[in-house]
Write a protein that holds these residues in place. Structure first.
Motif, short mmCIF file in Angstrom:
data_model
loop_
_atom_site.label_atom_id
_atom_site.label_comp_id
_atom_site.label_asym_id
_atom_site.label_seq_id
_atom_site.Cartn_x
_atom_site.Cartn_y
_atom_site.Cartn_z
N ASP A 116 0.85 -1.19 0.00
CA ASP A 116 0.00 0.00 0.00
C ASP A 116 0.89 1.24 0.00
O ASP A 116 1.68 1.44 0.92
N ALA A 118 0.90 5.46 -0.37
CA ALA A 118 0.08 6.66 -0.33
C ALA A 118 0.98 7.86 -0.60
O ALA A 118 1.33 8.61 0.31
N ALA A 163 -4.89 5.08 -4.46
CA ALA A 163 -4.94 6.02 -3.34
C ALA A 163 -6.00 7.10 -3.57
O ALA A 163 -6.34 7.42 -4.71
N THR A 182 -3.96 14.93 2.61
CA THR A 182 -3.87 13.59 3.19
C THR A 182 -4.15 12.56 2.12
O THR A 182 -5.18 12.60 1.46
N THR A 184 -4.55 8.49 1.29
CA THR A 184 -4.87 7.22 1.96
C THR A 184 -4.96 6.09 0.94
O THR A 184 -5.55 6.25 -0.13
N ASN A 185 -4.37 4.96 1.30
CA ASN A 185 -4.45 3.77 0.45
C ASN A 185 -4.41 2.54 1.35
O ASN A 185 -3.33 2.10 1.76
N THR A 187 -3.85 0.49 4.18
CA THR A 187 -3.15 0.67 5.45
C THR A 187 -2.22 1.88 5.45
O THR A 187 -1.70 2.27 6.50
N VAL A 189 -1.09 5.83 5.00
CA VAL A 189 -1.58 7.20 5.09
C VAL A 189 -0.39 8.15 5.10
O VAL A 189 0.58 7.93 5.84
N LYS A 191 0.72 12.50 4.82
CA LYS A 191 0.29 13.90 4.82
C LYS A 191 1.40 14.75 4.20
O LYS A 191 2.56 14.67 4.61
#
Length: 461
Positions: A116, A118, A163, A182, A184-185, A187, A189, A191
């Motif tokens: 994952d 992000a 994401a 932010t 997210t994908n 699990t 994350v 910023k």
């Protein structure tokens, strides 16, 4: 009876031929048996099935190691077996094939692990101004002309596959203050803090042929991004912007042009043909130069001083060549040029040197992919018009600073005279910003250090 027997035999032959031509041993006739993976987990992470492609994807966190993953759950169709067993440990840095058998039937399933991620992979505002992404610090910096309204800039954002980002891109956003995005994908994350800086009167400019820096080739873009990250109050500007007066040069100390062309640019006529945008901006650039503005010209941009009237005999480098980026040469050992007689010049300070070779400047490391793009001055009685260094200095008005292995001049300067600015030129094939293959840097850091030295030297003239 004979006719019936013959037809049954022909049917068996057809069925046999059909099964042999299939990429698995299950036909469309819905024969008994099933060869499916109904469930699988690796280290507790559940796999997602794609029946159509017979693939299974296991998503794991971005930093989770994938080289030794345990099969913690494996379920197959009733009666099926496979080459994979519960408890097996797999190196999932590459896809793994699960061969499932049920009687005389089989199917192959492809098992892949996907981390994952992000990440913001590109960031641009108003379709023109590209953000410089610092992945380590999770920051993005964008410089825009002061004329842009920072309270209503429209970002274009590209992220990792799968994401999602908040706030969304493609909507007018106020960047008066930094904006946090932010990503997210599953699990993962992340910023990112995005800062937009309006520049009215830049101190330094990276100039190029394209309208925006996104149009630069990878060699030029790598150099440009470095400048925007390391030289304060700097901005990318096109030659058309300069020609049309879209940028205020009154406070600009240095204009840098790093010009790469696959295959090279050999000779003044070829240069003028390949870079008409630069030629069209010559009037404004000459005014800047005559009023004390300085230049850093690297690679094939070293042809430009003649266009500005900075070369006494109106000549360009007489020995130029280069390879294509996608066919770049892999060096087996570091490459260097020589600074004999000029070790104290500001350009060559604080470099990583080999103590046994005090006049050799190495700029790449073993395994580096280099185009060897060169624009140099051949010196000698054999050809080229310059019998020796004294003849070259007298004819061009230049000052030689560094030399290739054959004695060619690969770095030179046209010192400031009267009200005119200073011009530094780096035409060595060793001066290269981008390698197709990643290499652990040691000597290659000298490219950045030497360029920073050039800016400090020219900006303090």
């Amino acid at each position: 009876m004979k006719k019936i027997f013959l037809n049954i035999g022909m049917l068996l032959v057809v069925l046999f031929a059909f099964s042999c031509c299939s990429d698995s041993n299950i036909s469309d006739l819905k024969l008994d048996g099933n060869c499916s993976v109904t469930a699988i987990t690796l280290d507790g992470y559940k796999g997602t099935m794609d029946i159509a492609s017979r693939s299974i994807t296991v998503n794991i966190p971005e930093t989770y190691p994938d080289t030794l993953m345990k099969v913690t759950k494996l379920e197959l169709s009733n009666g099926a077996t496979s080459n994979l067993l519960n408890g097996d440990k797999l190196n999932m840095s590459a896809p793994h094939v699960i061969h499932v058998t049920n009687g005389n039937l089989y199917l192959d399933w492809t098992l892949v692990v996907k981390q994952d991620k992000a990440n913001i992979t590109s960031f641009k505002v108003n379709g023109l101004y590209t953000g410089i992404i610092n992945e380590q610090n999770k920051t993005i910096s964008v410089t825009v002309p002061e004329s842009e309204d920072v309270t209503s800039l429209v970002p274009e954002i590209t992220c990792s596959d799968g994401a999602v980002i908040s706030p969304a891109g493609d909507i007018a956003t106020d960047f008066t203050h930094p904006v946090v995005y932010t990503v997210t994908n599953n699990t993962a994350v992340s910023k990112y803090r995005v800062t937009v800086t309006p520049i009215g009167k830049p101190s330094a400019i990276f100039v190029g042929l394209p309208t925006t820096m996104d149009g630069l080739n990878i060699e030029e873009l790598t150099a440009c991004k470095w400048m925007l990250q390391n030289i304060p109050n700097s901005i990318y500007v096109s030659f058309d912007d300069i020609k049309n007066g879209n940028i205020d040069l009154s406070k600009c100390k240095v204009i840098w042009w790093h010009y790469h062309v696959d295959g090279g640019v050999d000779g003044k006529a070829a240069f003028e043909k390949d870079a008409p945008e630069a030629i069209n901006a010559v009037v404004k650039l000459r005014d800047y130069y005559k009023n004390g503005g300085s230049f850093l010209f690297t690679r094939y941009a070293t042809n430009m001083p003649a266009e500005l009237g900075a070369v006494a005999n109106d000549a360009c480098p007489n020995n130029c060549w280069g390879e294509n980026e996608n066919a770049a040469e892999t060096v087996s050992s570091p490459w260097s040029f020589f600074i004999t007689g000029h070790t104290k010049h500001a350009l060559f300070q604080n470099l990583v040197m080999n103590s046994s070779e005090p006049t050799a400047v190495y700029t790449c490391d073993a395994g580096y992919r280099i185009t060897n793009s060169t624009a140099q001055w051949h010196i000698g009685n054999d050809w080229g018009g310059y019998a020796d260094y004294t003849a070259w200095r007298n004819d061009t008005g230049g000052l030689d600073l560094a030399y290739g292995g054959d004695g060619a001049i690969v770095i030179w300067e046209f010192p400031a005279t009267g009200s005119k600015g200073d011009i530094l030129c780096i035409g060595s094939g060793c001066y290269d910003w981008y390698s197709l293959d990643e290499v652990t840097e040691y000597y290659h850091a000298n490219v950045e250090r030497m360029t920073l030295n050039a800016f400090n030297y020219l900006m303090n003239k």
